[in-house]
Scaffold this motif. Structure first.
Motif, short mmCIF file in Angstrom:
data_model
loop_
_atom_site.label_atom_id
_atom_site.label_comp_id
_atom_site.label_asym_id
_atom_site.label_seq_id
_atom_site.Cartn_x
_atom_site.Cartn_y
_atom_site.Cartn_z
N CYS A 218 0.92 -1.18 -0.08
CA CYS A 218 0.03 -0.21 -0.17
C CYS A 218 0.93 1.25 0.13
CB CYS A 218 -0.72 -0.08 1.22
SG CYS A 218 -2.27 -1.15 1.33
N GLU A 219 2.00 1.25 0.96
CA GLU A 219 2.91 2.38 0.90
C GLU A 219 3.52 2.50 -0.55
OE1 GLU A 219 3.69 1.59 5.66
OE2 GLU A 219 4.82 0.62 3.93
N SER A 220 3.65 1.63 -1.21
CA SER A 220 4.42 1.61 -2.37
C SER A 220 3.72 2.32 -3.55
CB SER A 220 4.97 0.20 -2.92
OG SER A 220 5.89 -0.37 -1.98
N LEU A 221 2.26 2.30 -3.43
CA LEU A 221 1.49 2.92 -4.28
C LEU A 221 1.65 4.24 -4.41
CD1 LEU A 221 -1.71 1.26 -3.71
CD2 LEU A 221 -0.39 0.73 -5.76
N TYR A 222 2.06 4.91 -3.25
CA TYR A 222 2.31 6.50 -3.09
C TYR A 222 3.91 6.57 -3.23
CZ TYR A 222 -2.22 6.79 -0.92
OH TYR A 222 -3.76 6.68 -0.72
N LEU A 223 4.70 5.79 -2.69
CA LEU A 223 6.17 6.19 -2.75
C LEU A 223 6.95 5.50 -3.52
CD1 LEU A 223 6.47 6.31 1.23
CD2 LEU A 223 6.16 8.33 -0.41
N GLY A 224 6.72 4.33 -4.29
CA GLY A 224 7.24 3.40 -5.31
C GLY A 224 7.85 2.32 -4.34
N LEU A 225 7.91 1.32 -4.95
CA LEU A 225 8.30 -0.11 -4.23
C LEU A 225 9.62 -0.06 -3.87
CD1 LEU A 225 7.65 -2.93 -3.76
CD2 LEU A 225 8.14 -3.66 -6.06
#
Length: 237
Positions: A218-225
């Motif tokens: 979920c965090e990667s959707l905003y910040l990138g994997l």
């Protein structure tokens, strides 16, 4: 440093939602390892709604760090683990229709069953871990099964982190201290996130590994994997 094992179930869920092979699970796992993750976790369920049993077989061929397979040790799961021979198997007592894991083992009630399953995996060179609540009695029971490690079920900590983190972490500190005294390695997972993982790691002695999936994706959707994997690694130093 506490190791980061990335749970990739949610990547498989997205793939399965449209059929085909987008996103490519194997390519993303290779990328996650390149970004610095020290392990890959999968949790195949009997209905294969996210990770499929074939995914486990395919991942065994390409994972270069550590492969951790989680699940309820029903016969089909045991057969898969013995076929794939991952680095680690984490035993989780979730029901067939569980949306996600929601409780640790009663290691007293299930001691004989767990001992038998763990013995089978140990004889095949597979490191074993038992998913447990932060309860000293359950930790003590886990030590009597022959398991190598426990995985502390951290949902209660995550839910209370924002308001009462000192109280929330206390049972985990006690459980981890006892586990270490009993010779058990300590893993942890469930609802750990960029917000709460550093406080957990800094208060839990001898923490070997955290397994993080839902929050990380979920965090990667905003910040990138790539950014998120490296942010977790920084917090786990």
């Amino acid at each position: 440093m506490t190791k980061l094992s990335v749970n990739v179930n949610k990547i498989a869920t997205l793939r399965n939602s449209r059929g085909g092979n987008v996103p490519d699970l194997l390519k993303m796992v290779a990328d996650i390892e390149e970004f610095g993750s020290q392990g890959i976790t999968i949790h195949p369920r009997p209905d294969e709604r996210h990770i499929r049993y074939q995914d486990a077989r395919d991942l065994k061929k390409i994972v270069t760090t550590e492969l951790n397979i989680e699940g309820n040790p029903i016969p089909k799961f045991i057969d898969l683990v013995l076929e794939v021979k991952p680095t680690q198997v984490t035993l989780v007592p979730d029901s067939v229709d569980a949306i996600t894991s929601n409780a640790g083992w009663d290691t007293i009630k299930n001691r004989d069953f767990l001992k038998e399953v763990i013995s089978t995996f140990s004889e095949n060179g597979i490191r074993t871990s038992i998913f447990v609540d932060p309860d000293n009695q359950m930790v003590g029971g886990a030590a009597e099964t022959g398991a190598d490690r426990i995985e502390l079920y951290t949902e209660s900590y995550a839910k209370s982190y924002a308001t009462t983190r000192k109280n929330a972490i206390e049972p985990f500190v006690n459980a981890a201290d006892l586990a270490h005294k009993l010779g058990l390695g300590i893993n942890a997972g469930h609802d750990l996130s960029l917000e709460n993982v550093a406080y957990f790691k800094n208060n839990i002695g001898h923490l070997l590994e955290v397994s993080i999936g839902h929050a990380l994706i979920c965090e990667s959707l905003y910040l990138g994997l790539e950014n998120v994997v490296r942010m977790y690694l920084n917090k786990l130093k």
